[in-house]
Enzyme design. Structure first.
Site, short mmCIF file in Angstrom:
data_model
loop_
_atom_site.label_atom_id
_atom_site.label_comp_id
_atom_site.label_asym_id
_atom_site.label_seq_id
_atom_site.Cartn_x
_atom_site.Cartn_y
_atom_site.Cartn_z
N ILE A 52 113.08 25.86 7.01
CA ILE A 52 114.37 26.47 6.39
C ILE A 52 115.03 25.22 5.74
O ILE A 52 115.25 25.56 4.46
CB ILE A 52 115.36 26.63 7.64
CG1 ILE A 52 114.75 27.63 8.59
CG2 ILE A 52 116.68 27.37 7.16
CD1 ILE A 52 115.32 27.89 9.76
N ASN B 126 112.59 24.42 22.75
CA ASN B 126 112.71 23.06 22.92
C ASN B 126 113.70 22.61 23.53
O ASN B 126 114.72 23.43 23.94
CB ASN B 126 112.73 22.28 21.50
CG ASN B 126 113.51 22.85 20.64
OD1 ASN B 126 114.67 22.56 20.90
ND2 ASN B 126 113.08 23.49 19.57
N ASP C 24 108.56 24.35 14.87
CA ASP C 24 107.67 24.50 13.80
C ASP C 24 106.68 25.67 13.96
O ASP C 24 106.07 26.04 12.80
CB ASP C 24 106.95 23.07 13.72
CG ASP C 24 107.73 21.83 13.56
OD1 ASP C 24 108.78 22.07 12.77
OD2 ASP C 24 107.57 20.90 14.20
N LYS D 100 110.28 12.01 5.37
CA LYS D 100 110.70 13.39 5.47
C LYS D 100 111.78 13.91 4.54
O LYS D 100 111.74 14.97 3.75
CB LYS D 100 111.38 13.60 6.89
CG LYS D 100 111.29 15.02 7.62
CD LYS D 100 111.76 14.88 8.97
CE LYS D 100 110.76 14.69 9.98
NZ LYS D 100 111.07 14.76 11.42
N PRO E 90 108.80 29.19 8.77
CA PRO E 90 109.06 28.84 7.54
C PRO E 90 110.15 27.44 7.79
O PRO E 90 110.67 27.39 8.55
CB PRO E 90 110.19 30.14 6.98
CG PRO E 90 110.46 30.67 8.26
CD PRO E 90 109.11 30.43 9.22
N LYS F 14 111.09 17.20 1.98
CA LYS F 14 111.85 18.48 2.06
C LYS F 14 112.70 18.42 0.93
O LYS F 14 113.09 19.70 0.49
CB LYS F 14 112.44 18.46 3.29
CG LYS F 14 111.83 18.10 4.66
CD LYS F 14 112.50 18.85 5.67
CE LYS F 14 111.34 18.63 6.97
NZ LYS F 14 111.48 19.69 8.03
N PHE G 183 118.08 16.72 9.48
CA PHE G 183 118.30 15.67 10.57
C PHE G 183 116.77 15.36 10.65
O PHE G 183 115.59 16.15 10.58
CB PHE G 183 118.43 16.38 11.88
CG PHE G 183 120.06 16.17 12.01
CD1 PHE G 183 120.85 17.03 11.06
CD2 PHE G 183 120.89 15.45 12.95
CE1 PHE G 183 122.36 16.81 11.19
CE2 PHE G 183 122.12 15.12 12.91
CZ PHE G 183 122.83 16.02 12.23
#
Ligand code: CTP
Length: 398
Positions: A305, A208, A276, A337, A303, A341, A323
């Site tokens: 992280i 990316n 991803d 998010k 995974p 998470k 982030f």
């Protein structure tokens, strides 16, 4: 800046040892006290007399010198410094350190010490790239040894590549970073940064556009406040900061393993743009073009992280910061998010191409925490990093 700091400088046997004479001068100019140690091989490149004259200090050379043992034992010598600096660190000296060998004064001091150690490698490019040296460096980084350099350039032997010892002022900057006092002194903070590269075959990968600039600036700002920073980075465009422990990885799986290895930490900042997905089965050989047939890539999920660390029941860092790079409904997506998470804060930003943020020097972020969403004005990535580091310091020391 280095007033009163005690540096034990181990000079290894390489042509770059001549630069260590200048390093001694620069350190003393800044008020540091330099205790020099020469290996036998170093004496082939610089004389004990010139080192002693510049350091204004006795030079230590021999493990079995009884006078020296009567004055100060090698154990005490290894522990009386604020920082041990190995410059130049030869391939041989790094191999000894990585394997715990102690067959001369320098290697014995390095094994006996409980003081932090900063290493400035210097060797021929082939030696530096040799799998044994790569392995030794990774092992030393894992042991918490700090590195500065080496730089890339033309070497005394006429070859070109990485292996030139850093310049004296670069080493001074790394020493200052390692010794810096600040509100985060004694705190261990993990920062992930950069993209990950997910291999398709031996020559192709998926990546990316992350440059690693924001994560690098954060690591640097935290180190500036005195934190011991472990910087786990994918293949970024910008070089890692000096004075932090750098762990280089390629893939998301490697990044997760490096993060797990770094725990426990007081805080963890996940600035990396982790892929991803990875290609489910990486081809062992280059995929050949076949007329009329397009290859089909099957993906597997990487995974997460940030989620893995946030949701740990034991050993979770006290503060976990993620982030969120979004292109629409930034705050709503980022808030969701954060909940999904399980991290404490999310630094959200709009990475739509029109913002110029991805790969650029500026950033406009919203900090999302228990306290709600706080918009920060557009500023440079360095300024975002400093403000975030200050906020982390306030929180950890509250
Ligand atoms: N992250 C991570 N591991 C992953 C993916 C993301 O640690 N496999 C971390 C990033 O470092 C960042 C945060 O998760 O701190 C959010 O990354 P982002 O790509 O915005 O979120 P995703 O979970 O990938 O969600 P989506 O792509 O659906 O927006």
């Amino acid at each position: 800046m280095l007033g009163g700091k005690r540096i034990l400088l181990i000079i290894g046997g390489g042509i770059a040892a001549f630069k260590s004479l200048d390093l001694i001068r620069r350190l003393r100019e800044r008020g540091a006290e330099v205790t020099p140690v020469l290996t036998r091989a170093a004496e082939e490149f610089v004389t004990p007399l010139s080192v002693a004259a510049l350091a204004g200090h006795k030079v230590y050379r021999d493990l079995f010198d009884l006078t020296e043992e009567a004055e100060m034992g090698h154990i005490e010598l290894s522990r009386s410094a604020d920082l041990i600096v190995v410059a130049p660190a030869t391939a041989d000296l790094m191999a000894k350190m990585a394997n715990g060998l102690a067959d001369d004064l320098a290697s014995t001091l390095l094994l006996a010490t409980d003081t932090r150690v900063l290493v400035a490698p210097a060797m021929n490019v082939r030696m530096y790239d040799h799998p044994a040296s790569v392995r030794n460096r990774a092992r030393l980084a894992g042991d918490g040894i700090l590195f500065v350099g080496p730089n890339e350039g033309t070497m005394a032997c006429g070859e070109f590549g990485p292996g030139r010892m850093s310049e004296p002022l670069e080493i001074v900057a790394a020493i200052e970073a390692a010794l810096r006092d600040g509100p985060l002194k004694g705190r261990r903070i993990l920062v992930t940064s950069g993209p990950t590269h997910e291999p398709i075959d031996p020559v192709r990968y998926i990546a990316n556009r992350s440059s690693g600039a924001q994560g690098t600036a954060i690591a640097s700002a935290l180190s500036g406040l005195g934190a011991d920073v472990i910087f786990v980075t994918g293949p970024a465009d910008v070089p890692p900061p000096e004075g932090v422990q750098v762990v280089k990885v390629q893939t998301a799986a490697q990044m997760l393993a490096a993060v797990e290895d770094a725990l426990p930490v007081d805080a963890a900042i996940f600035a990396a743009a982790v892929a991803d997905w990875r290609v489910a089965s990486e081809a062992g050989q280059k995929i050949k073009k076949v007329a009329g047939a397009l290859p089909v890539l099957e993906f597997a999920e990487n995974p997460d992280i940030l989620a893995t660390v946030s949701q740990k029941t034991t050993g979770r860092p006290g503060l976990v910061v993620g982030f969120a790079a979004e292109t629409t409904d930034v705050v709503a997506h980022a808030t969701a998010k954060r909940a999904r998470k399980g991290c404490d804060w999310i630094v959200a930003n709009d990475v739509s191409p029109a913002t110029g943020i991805m790969g650029g020097t500026e950033n406009a972020v919203t900090l999302i925490s228990d306290a709600g969403a706080e918009d920060w004005p557009r500023m440079t990535k360095d300024q975002v990093a400093r403000r975030l580091a200050d906020r982390i310091a306030e929180t950890l020391t509250a």
